[in-house]
Design an enzyme around this catalytic site. Structure first.
Site, PDB file in Angstrom:
ATOM      1  N   PRO A   5       0.817  -1.131  -0.009  1.00 35.59           N
ATOM      2  CG  PRO A   5      -0.623  -1.676   1.883  1.00 35.59           C
ATOM      3  CD  PRO A   5       0.536  -2.107   1.269  1.00 35.59           C
ATOM      4  CE  LYS A   6       2.915   7.067  -3.806  1.00 32.75           C
ATOM      5  NZ  LYS A   6       2.618   8.223  -2.662  1.00 32.75           N
ATOM      6  CG  PHE A   7       0.864   3.912   4.523  1.00 29.27           C
ATOM      7  CD1 PHE A   7       0.055   4.004   5.610  1.00 29.27           C
ATOM      8  CD2 PHE A   7       1.102   2.713   3.886  1.00 29.27           C
ATOM      9  CE1 PHE A   7      -0.334   2.826   6.293  1.00 29.27           C
ATOM     10  CE2 PHE A   7       0.870   1.816   4.586  1.00 29.27           C
ATOM     11  CZ  PHE A   7       0.058   1.628   5.670  1.00 29.27           C
TER      12      PHE A   7
END
Length: 307
Positions: A22-24
């Site tokens: 996931p790209k925070f």
């Protein structure tokens, strides 16, 4: 420490040997734990240790000679809040101690670059990932490894369901890949057509900027005027302009009628014209939503002060 970068893609990459994270939605942050202390470095190389005393204290649990790459985020109401990360990053040392109590930061680590004084960047991502998990799981929050999967179907589910938690997309890496320091060796899939653009100037006055002048990462590098700024963005740009200094308007930028109307009366009725603007040196970076010069002007979503 030069960090790895990612190239934007429009569809989810699939194939053997890929990992998905996931790209925070936060600030890029390198944590360096030496024998004596902890240093926190932004993507630009700027030292921001004083802005995040809570993370610096937590990082003292790491063994000496550890360097991590990741994202600092602030959770609020069940999701990450980028505006709160910006607030933390901009705080003075005195204010940072107060904010660390009311807006505690979390660190989503996605790579280990050095461990016990040994540079591990040349090792495959799969091996570095195992080292990262073994290092951080016993410690727990606020230092945590990001989730990872090699299943593209699970990654697709993440992509569709995690935005409610503030996740802005996915980062895709090869399992056999060394850490691509300073290069765009990873891929990122965002939920919207969002790009990082160089902010080379602004229209309006230093105290009341009206729109940004942008150079997009694709195209002929002709400066474009954005859509009008929100009040919050006007304040941020004014602060940045005061810090950098600006020149009187020696240049012009292409504007659509909606943007140009706020700064000039010379735009043509059919939508395009040239307007003067004030130069920002060095440039800022902004996240913008844009399709092409034939459509409405780029919409500025936010400034990126972590670069």
């Amino acid at each position: 420490m030069r960090v790895a970068l990612a190239t934007a893609v429009r569809t989810l990459p699939r194939g053997a040997g890929l990992a998905y994270e996931p790209k925070f939605d936060g600030h890029r942050l390198v944590i360096a734990r030496s024998a004596a202390d902890v240093v926190l470095q932004a993507r630009s190389g700027r030292i921001v240790t004083s802005a995040f005393p809570d993370l610096a204290a937590a990082a003292l649990q790491l063994p000496a000679g550890t360097v991590l790459d990741g994202e600092v985020v602030v959770w609020h109401a069940g999701r990450t809040d980028f505006a709160l990360v910006q607030r933390r990053a901009a705080a003075t040392a005195a204010r940072a101690a107060v904010l660390a109590q009311s807006l505690p930061a979390s660190y989503a680590a996605f790579d280990v670059l050095e461990l016990a004084g040994l540079d591990v960047r040349a090792r495959p991502y799969e091996r570095r990932r195992a080292l990262l998990v073994d290092l951080l799981l016993p410690l727990g929050p606020p230092l945590q490894p990001v989730p990872m999967t090699t299943d593209p179907e699970l990654a697709a589910t993440w992509y569709e369901t995690l935005p409610a938690s503030g996740i802005e997309g996915l980062v895709v890496k090869r399992l056999d890949q060394a850490y691509p320091a300073g290069r765009r060796g990873w891929q990122k899939l965002r939920h919207t057509d969002v790009r990082d653009a160089a902010v080379v100037g602004y229209t309006g006055s230093p105290r009341r900027p009206l729109a940004l002048v942008l150079v997009l990462p694709v195209g002929d590098e002709t400066p474009l005027v954005s859509s009008p700024l929100t009040a919050a963005l006007r304040r941020e740009v004014a602060e940045a302009a005061a810090a950098r200094g600006t020149a009187e308007p020696p240049a012009t930028a292409t504007a659509t009628a909606t943007a140009a109307a706020a700064t000039t009366t010379t735009a043509t009725a059919i939508g395009l014209g040239e307007v003067p603007y004030r130069v920002l040196d060095p440039p800022l970076t902004a996240e913008v939503r844009h399709t092409s010069a034939r459509h409405p002007p780029p919409e500025v979503l936010r400034l990126r002060t972590d670069l």
